[in-house]
Design a protein around this motif. Sequence first.
Motif, PDB file in Angstrom:
ATOM      1  N   ARG A  10      -4.047  13.890   0.631  1.00  0.00           N
ATOM      2  CA  ARG A  10      -2.837  14.088  -1.058  1.00  0.00           C
ATOM      3  C   ARG A  10      -3.073  14.055  -1.883  1.00  0.00           C
ATOM      4  O   ARG A  10      -2.248  14.673  -2.907  1.00  0.00           O
TER       5      ARG A  10
ATOM      6  N   MET B 165      -2.122   2.469 -13.282  1.00  0.00           N
ATOM      7  CA  MET B 165      -1.522   1.763 -11.790  1.00  0.00           C
ATOM      8  C   MET B 165      -1.763  -0.158 -12.339  1.00  0.00           C
ATOM      9  O   MET B 165      -0.419  -0.593 -11.406  1.00  0.00           O
TER      10      MET B 165
ATOM     11  N   ALA C 256       4.900   9.558  -8.491  1.00  0.00           N
ATOM     12  CA  ALA C 256       6.471   8.775  -7.686  1.00  0.00           C
ATOM     13  C   ALA C 256       6.817   8.347  -8.581  1.00  0.00           C
ATOM     14  O   ALA C 256       6.324   7.028  -9.174  1.00  0.00           O
TER      15      ALA C 256
ATOM     16  N   HIS D 100      12.451   7.395  -1.579  1.00  0.00           N
ATOM     17  CA  HIS D 100      11.894   7.858  -0.739  1.00  0.00           C
ATOM     18  C   HIS D 100      10.950   7.145   0.224  1.00  0.00           C
ATOM     19  O   HIS D 100      10.940   7.527   1.444  1.00  0.00           O
ATOM     20  N   HIS D 101      10.863   6.083  -0.079  1.00  0.00           N
ATOM     21  CA  HIS D 101       9.633   5.419   0.841  1.00  0.00           C
ATOM     22  C   HIS D 101       9.633   4.087   1.058  1.00  0.00           C
ATOM     23  O   HIS D 101       9.535   3.368   2.542  1.00  0.00           O
TER      24      HIS D 101
ATOM     25  N   GLN E 291      12.388   6.479  -7.368  1.00  0.00           N
ATOM     26  CA  GLN E 291      11.572   7.716  -6.049  1.00  0.00           C
ATOM     27  C   GLN E 291      10.464   7.170  -4.808  1.00  0.00           C
ATOM     28  O   GLN E 291      10.777   7.323  -3.521  1.00  0.00           O
ATOM     29  N   THR E 292       9.697   5.938  -6.014  1.00  0.00           N
ATOM     30  CA  THR E 292       9.390   5.315  -5.037  1.00  0.00           C
ATOM     31  C   THR E 292      10.262   4.338  -3.354  1.00  0.00           C
ATOM     32  O   THR E 292       9.377   4.396  -2.316  1.00  0.00           O
TER      33      THR E 292
ATOM     34  N   ASN F  73      -4.331   4.412   3.617  1.00  0.00           N
ATOM     35  CA  ASN F  73      -2.473   4.237   3.510  1.00  0.00           C
ATOM     36  C   ASN F  73      -1.301   5.673   3.280  1.00  0.00           C
ATOM     37  O   ASN F  73      -0.501   5.971   2.210  1.00  0.00           O
TER      38      ASN F  73
ATOM     39  N   LEU G  75      12.189   2.552   4.660  1.00  0.00           N
ATOM     40  CA  LEU G  75      10.978   1.543   5.790  1.00  0.00           C
ATOM     41  C   LEU G  75      12.200   0.415   5.721  1.00  0.00           C
ATOM     42  O   LEU G  75      11.856  -0.544   6.922  1.00  0.00           O
TER      43      LEU G  75
ATOM     44  N   ILE H 195       7.582  16.526  -5.099  1.00  0.00           N
ATOM     45  CA  ILE H 195       8.267  15.395  -5.479  1.00  0.00           C
ATOM     46  C   ILE H 195       7.976  16.316  -7.254  1.00  0.00           C
ATOM     47  O   ILE H 195       8.943  15.828  -8.615  1.00  0.00           O
TER      48      ILE H 195
ATOM     49  N   GLU I  59       1.667   1.655  -3.897  1.00  0.00           N
ATOM     50  CA  GLU I  59       0.624   2.481  -4.827  1.00  0.00           C
ATOM     51  C   GLU I  59       0.425   3.963  -3.986  1.00  0.00           C
ATOM     52  O   GLU I  59       0.055   4.333  -4.866  1.00  0.00           O
ATOM     53  N   ALA I  60       0.529   3.937  -2.467  1.00  0.00           N
ATOM     54  CA  ALA I  60       0.591   5.639  -2.352  1.00  0.00           C
ATOM     55  C   ALA I  60       1.485   6.131  -2.894  1.00  0.00           C
ATOM     56  O   ALA I  60       0.996   7.735  -3.596  1.00  0.00           O
ATOM     57  N   ALA I  61       2.896   5.979  -3.071  1.00  0.00           N
ATOM     58  CA  ALA I  61       3.677   6.471  -2.974  1.00  0.00           C
ATOM     59  C   ALA I  61       3.658   6.677  -4.838  1.00  0.00           C
ATOM     60  O   ALA I  61       3.312   7.336  -6.197  1.00  0.00           O
ATOM     61  N   LEU I  62       3.498   5.814  -5.775  1.00  0.00           N
ATOM     62  CA  LEU I  62       3.233   6.361  -7.079  1.00  0.00           C
ATOM     63  C   LEU I  62       2.216   6.521  -7.675  1.00  0.00           C
ATOM     64  O   LEU I  62       1.635   7.204  -8.299  1.00  0.00           O
TER      65      LEU I  62
ATOM     66  N   SER J 233       1.048  -1.029   0.272  1.00  0.00           N
ATOM     67  CA  SER J 233       0.501   0.058  -0.051  1.00  0.00           C
ATOM     68  C   SER J 233       0.621   1.417   0.117  1.00  0.00           C
ATOM     69  O   SER J 233       0.217   2.038  -0.787  1.00  0.00           O
ATOM     70  N   ILE J 234       2.484   1.700   0.371  1.00  0.00           N
ATOM     71  CA  ILE J 234       3.059   2.596   0.841  1.00  0.00           C
ATOM     72  C   ILE J 234       3.132   2.719  -0.847  1.00  0.00           C
ATOM     73  O   ILE J 234       3.991   3.575  -1.854  1.00  0.00           O
TER      74      ILE J 234
ATOM     75  N   PHE K 119       1.552   7.747   4.190  1.00  0.00           N
ATOM     76  CA  PHE K 119       2.954   7.822   5.197  1.00  0.00           C
ATOM     77  C   PHE K 119       3.411   7.452   6.133  1.00  0.00           C
ATOM     78  O   PHE K 119       2.910   8.634   6.729  1.00  0.00           O
TER      79      PHE K 119
END
Lengths: 421, 294
Positions: free
Chosen positions: B203, B95, A314, A322-323, A318-319, B137, A327, B153, A307-310, A304-305, B139
């Motif tokens: 966000r 996605m 990002a 940065h994330h 970067q994904t 979700n 982690l 970014i 996915e959130a970044a993408l 999920s992290i 960060f």
Amino acid sequence: MVRVEKGLARRYRQERNFKRLGLGAILLGLLFVSFLFISIIANGYTAFQQTFVKLDVYYDPEMIAPVGETDPEILSAGNYGGLVKATMRELFPSVTNRRDKKKLYGLISTGASYQLRERVMQDPSVIGQRESIWVPADDDVDMLIKGHIDLNLPESDRRIKDDQLSWIQGLQEDDRVEKRFNKTFFTAGDSREPELSGIKGAASGSFFTLLICLSISFPVGVAAAVYLEEFAPKNRWTDLIEVNINNLAAVPSIVFGLLGLAVFINFFGLPRSVPMVGGLVLALMTLPTIIIASRAALKSVPPSIREAALGVGASPMQTITHHVLPLALPGMLTGTIIGMAQALGETAPLLMIGMVAFIVDIPGGAMDPSAVLPVQIYLWADSPERAFVERTSAAIMVLLAFLISMNLLAVWLRKKFERRW
Amino acid sequence: MDDVINQDGTVARELKTGTDAEVDMQSTNESQSRGTVGDIYVDDPRMTCRNVNVYYGDKQAIFDIDLDIGKNQVISMIGPSGCGKSTFLRCLNRMNDTIDVCKVTGQIKMDGQDIYDGALDVVPLRASVGMVFQKPNPFPKSIYDNIAYGPRIHGLSDDKQHLDEIVETSLKKAGLWEEVKDRLDQPGTGLSGGQQQRLCIARAIAVSPEVILMDEPCSALDPIATAKIEELIDELRENYTIAIVTHSMQQAARVSQRTAYFHLGKLIEVGETDQIFTAPKHRLTEDYITGRFG
């Protein structure tokens, strides 16, 4: 219902038995560990003390150099051994026989003369004066004082003879014998004389070796894990690579030693017995551990992290930077520390590349010949002198202290950076 | 992924009746495209999808979907589990690219630009088509950094002050500002589920997208938090185009203007939300909304 209840007792009994079995296993493990620790500590704690003898030394200008001399070369050439002997003769004037004299001199460590030389070099004004100085006793005397010599044995079977015993008794009555903290053990390199030997050489060798190992295996391991986990296509080649990494983790460490000998020493011509080669070999050995731990850490970052970044646009890079990496880093560090602890305790591959040599000097860098802690333990365990037995245990204690603190660091890191989603 | 076609006995039987029904509909000429009942076109589309097929390896998850998504409209996608609605939604901002075995064919255009065109970069696409996921979700960073990440970014802010403004307006639009303005430096993961989801919406808004995709945004929330999000969706419609996948038909009825009903990877019926829920034309749609299966 009745049938269910009939079976209940059995189910609960099974559960209890299962619990007991687990508890038993843990207790057994604890028992072994405590036995190990108790035996090592019981054997080794005395090594942190060393018997010293007080001598009233007269810095005889005839034996060293004229009063007022300051030239270090002349000062260092003085007959300090003779000085110690003269002092001993003075203490026991009754000893005249040549053989007895030799036995008398044997009570004091050969290190005493070095100590006197150092004293004079430091302060040349003591020449021609008299002063009391504590010098290390010979390892046999040390063993006697610590009670490791059985006096019921016939004289011929003892390392300490009857007349030596009476001299020591005389010294003790004069309050000239004392057990003090064994600083030498932490400041000296290896030596043939137990009372002069220390672990500093091996510890610095271990330090340089681990430094090389870490600086190679951590970046390479993390980079490999990130590529395999995040970028590599899932196909037959990556499967093959994965299988091979897992295989490498299971290869006996001595094989890595042979590899290091063949590649780094014979092919690349690096010198033997140096931490550089040791570090390279151990880096090869710890790489699979680090890669596997890092991949597990990357996998445990929830999708999920990512996915959130993408989702906010990002780029994959970067994904990750940065994330995902932040982690996964605690897990990676934990794996690395455990790999390093493994490398610190490794002996076999280092034997193959010549780090088993007897080296007195303390290494100043990664290209100086040196030993490492586990190899030092191995060397001392091999030595016949009784005094090396306790030093072996003491060195094991130091090694275990390092290992435990590294593992604690790993646990602490994991706890500190553990995140909840 | 919940979009795996589930072919147990019952669903297969429904499929059979469905196909019969489709034939009926086609014969009466009410359908305008490949078996879909209702009007797939809108006057002012933001996105147009034509002949979209999605495959997971050998399995086809989505069949020949044609659909327009209108500007400043909320379109909801409903249907039983595994009907492909989430898969379709994830096609709209690519996605699905992150899944190796997933292959998308057909054409999806946004403002006339084909988003599956090789020349188009996926990063700006995702910046203009934001997404809110099923499970909140955020960060594991501060509330402020959660919102500021996108603008940072993409280089959307000129300076710190401008970034502060973006964060504030985004949080205000998401209706979260009053609740969090005093603790922007605290971790976003420390908020409640509903607040986290609104944080995720904020966000998405922060990078000023044109379309916001929502994949069952309320399924992990309690009714009060759900009500807040629904209210929010209604407000956001003014400035954004929203496509929402939902399991709750009441929610679809409450928030959307158009509704699309999916079944086993096919788009069965599209229409005005009122019409779909009061007078569905297709038998499968009727069965689903009257609760006969689903």
